[in-house]
Write a protein that holds these residues in place. Sequence first.
Motif, short mmCIF file in Angstrom:
data_model
loop_
_atom_site.label_atom_id
_atom_site.label_comp_id
_atom_site.label_asym_id
_atom_site.label_seq_id
_atom_site.Cartn_x
_atom_site.Cartn_y
_atom_site.Cartn_z
N VAL A 143 -109.41 -47.30 23.00
CA VAL A 143 -108.67 -47.14 24.26
C VAL A 143 -108.79 -45.68 24.68
O VAL A 143 -108.33 -44.78 23.97
CB VAL A 143 -107.19 -47.53 24.10
CG1 VAL A 143 -106.44 -47.30 25.41
CG2 VAL A 143 -107.07 -48.99 23.67
N GLY A 144 -109.42 -45.44 25.82
CA GLY A 144 -109.65 -44.09 26.29
C GLY A 144 -108.37 -43.36 26.66
O GLY A 144 -107.28 -43.96 26.74
N SER A 145 -108.48 -42.08 26.91
CA SER A 145 -107.32 -41.24 27.22
C SER A 145 -107.04 -41.30 28.70
O SER A 145 -107.36 -40.39 29.46
CB SER A 145 -107.56 -39.80 26.76
OG SER A 145 -108.75 -39.30 27.35
N GLY A 146 -106.41 -42.41 29.13
CA GLY A 146 -106.20 -42.61 30.56
C GLY A 146 -104.83 -42.24 31.06
O GLY A 146 -104.51 -42.48 32.23
N GLN A 183 -94.74 -37.97 24.85
CA GLN A 183 -95.48 -36.89 24.19
C GLN A 183 -96.98 -37.20 24.10
O GLN A 183 -97.70 -36.55 23.34
CB GLN A 183 -94.91 -36.68 22.79
CG GLN A 183 -93.44 -36.31 22.78
CD GLN A 183 -92.88 -36.12 21.38
OE1 GLN A 183 -93.61 -36.14 20.40
NE2 GLN A 183 -91.57 -35.94 21.29
N LEU A 184 -97.43 -38.16 24.89
CA LEU A 184 -98.81 -38.63 24.79
C LEU A 184 -99.83 -37.52 25.06
O LEU A 184 -99.75 -36.83 26.07
CB LEU A 184 -99.03 -39.78 25.78
CG LEU A 184 -100.40 -40.47 25.73
CD1 LEU A 184 -100.57 -41.21 24.40
CD2 LEU A 184 -100.54 -41.44 26.91
N LYS A 185 -100.76 -37.38 24.13
CA LYS A 185 -101.86 -36.44 24.28
C LYS A 185 -103.15 -37.11 23.81
O LYS A 185 -103.13 -37.92 22.88
CB LYS A 185 -101.61 -35.18 23.45
CG LYS A 185 -100.43 -34.34 23.91
CD LYS A 185 -100.27 -33.11 23.02
CE LYS A 185 -99.08 -32.28 23.45
NZ LYS A 185 -98.90 -31.09 22.57
N PRO A 186 -104.28 -36.77 24.43
CA PRO A 186 -105.55 -37.35 23.97
C PRO A 186 -105.90 -36.87 22.57
O PRO A 186 -105.56 -35.75 22.17
CB PRO A 186 -106.56 -36.85 25.00
CG PRO A 186 -105.94 -35.63 25.59
CD PRO A 186 -104.46 -35.87 25.58
N ILE A 187 -106.57 -37.73 21.83
CA ILE A 187 -106.97 -37.43 20.45
C ILE A 187 -108.49 -37.31 20.41
O ILE A 187 -109.20 -38.24 20.83
CB ILE A 187 -106.52 -38.55 19.49
CG1 ILE A 187 -105.00 -38.67 19.51
CG2 ILE A 187 -107.02 -38.28 18.07
CD1 ILE A 187 -104.49 -39.91 18.79
N PHE A 222 -102.23 -43.75 18.91
CA PHE A 222 -100.92 -43.95 19.52
C PHE A 222 -100.09 -44.98 18.78
O PHE A 222 -98.91 -44.75 18.47
CB PHE A 222 -101.08 -44.37 20.98
CG PHE A 222 -99.77 -44.70 21.65
CD1 PHE A 222 -98.92 -43.69 22.08
CD2 PHE A 222 -99.39 -46.02 21.83
CE1 PHE A 222 -97.71 -43.99 22.68
CE2 PHE A 222 -98.17 -46.32 22.43
CZ PHE A 222 -97.33 -45.31 22.86
N ASP A 223 -100.66 -46.16 18.48
CA ASP A 223 -99.87 -47.20 17.84
C ASP A 223 -99.45 -46.79 16.43
O ASP A 223 -98.34 -47.11 15.99
CB ASP A 223 -100.62 -48.53 17.82
CG ASP A 223 -102.06 -48.42 17.39
OD1 ASP A 223 -102.52 -47.30 17.08
OD2 ASP A 223 -102.76 -49.45 17.38
N ALA A 224 -100.31 -46.08 15.71
CA ALA A 224 -99.92 -45.59 14.39
C ALA A 224 -98.81 -44.54 14.50
O ALA A 224 -97.90 -44.49 13.66
CB ALA A 224 -101.13 -45.01 13.67
N ASN A 284 -89.42 -50.15 20.18
CA ASN A 284 -89.45 -49.91 21.63
C ASN A 284 -89.05 -48.48 21.94
O ASN A 284 -89.66 -47.81 22.78
CB ASN A 284 -88.51 -50.89 22.33
CG ASN A 284 -88.98 -52.32 22.25
OD1 ASN A 284 -90.16 -52.57 22.01
ND2 ASN A 284 -88.06 -53.26 22.41
N LEU A 285 -88.01 -47.99 21.27
CA LEU A 285 -87.57 -46.61 21.50
C LEU A 285 -88.62 -45.62 21.00
O LEU A 285 -88.91 -44.62 21.67
CB LEU A 285 -86.24 -46.37 20.78
CG LEU A 285 -85.63 -44.96 20.94
CD1 LEU A 285 -85.42 -44.62 22.40
CD2 LEU A 285 -84.32 -44.87 20.17
N ALA A 286 -89.22 -45.91 19.84
CA ALA A 286 -90.26 -45.03 19.31
C ALA A 286 -91.45 -44.97 20.28
O ALA A 286 -92.04 -43.91 20.48
CB ALA A 286 -90.71 -45.53 17.95
N MET A 287 -91.76 -46.10 20.90
CA MET A 287 -92.88 -46.13 21.85
C MET A 287 -92.57 -45.26 23.07
O MET A 287 -93.44 -44.52 23.56
CB MET A 287 -93.16 -47.57 22.30
CG MET A 287 -94.34 -47.68 23.24
SD MET A 287 -94.71 -49.39 23.72
CE MET A 287 -95.21 -50.09 22.16
#
Length: 305
Positions: free
Chosen positions: A223-226, A171-175, A141-143, A162-165
């Motif tokens: 960091v788990g996919s929470g 669009q967050l998805k588990p990796i 996520f951070d990358a 901040n906007l990119a975050m």
Amino acid sequence: MRRSVTVLTNPAAGGGHAPGASAAAVARLRELGVTVTEIEGGSAAEALSLARAAVAEGTDALVAAGGDGLVSIAWQALAQTGIPLGIVPGGTGNDHARLFHVPVDDPVAAADIIAGGDVTTVDLARVGGDRWFGTVLSSGFDARVTDRANRMRWPTGPMRYNLAMLVELAQLKPIPYRIVLDDRTIELDATMVSVGNGTSYGGGMLITPDAKLDDGLLDVTVVGSGGRFRLVRLFPTVYKGTHVRLDEVQTFRTRTLRLETGVPVTSYADGEFVGRLPIDIEAVPGAGRVIAGPASGRAGQPPNT
């Protein structure tokens, strides 16, 4: 007292703050009787070439006057040479400066440390056999936030990140990660995996808060996919390093590490692009030497030598 140093400057670091910090530090060093050679690269490749030439010719220290990206360039020239790194903070995050107890807003005090401070030997991390980093490698996520921010032309400054975050959160998805440690292999879905030689990145975010600079090991934070809510809850705690107590966070220590994923994932080390996974990382004991300020007793402090 050091007799001669080479000062490498990045004119773009810290929104153009680096040249002023460098000039103040150079003036102070010369006032103290230190011979200063100034070098400035027009690109990262040129800066690295100049830094390597300075190290090959011999200098009492190579000083990076800028941010963590410039320190990263300096490490590529200095690793395993025995010549120490000096730091004049002039960037945005300045995590190396914090790690080595160099004041981030006082270039004159930084120059005093460079002129007469103690040299300490520290571990460095090596990626893929030839790329070095001193603080943290990020993936996930951070990358992806850094990827997106680098593609954006507006806004500028911290607001861009901040906007990119916010966009990446939407669009967050588990990796799907495969993490190969010294003593085990872990397969899991995660949001991000960070690998620390030092303790912090991003201007003081203590992502690997218990990392030590002299233990020959890497600290790994998974960091788990929470989901979005848990990730938003986590980020404020990273500045205190207390996120490692949360249920969705796991930590490990290892000398070597391989990161693999089933989807395209990039990685950054010391804030600079490294490449896509898979990657191999190892801790290299004693690979770096640094002119450090007085130790404050916090986690990750370099040992006195």
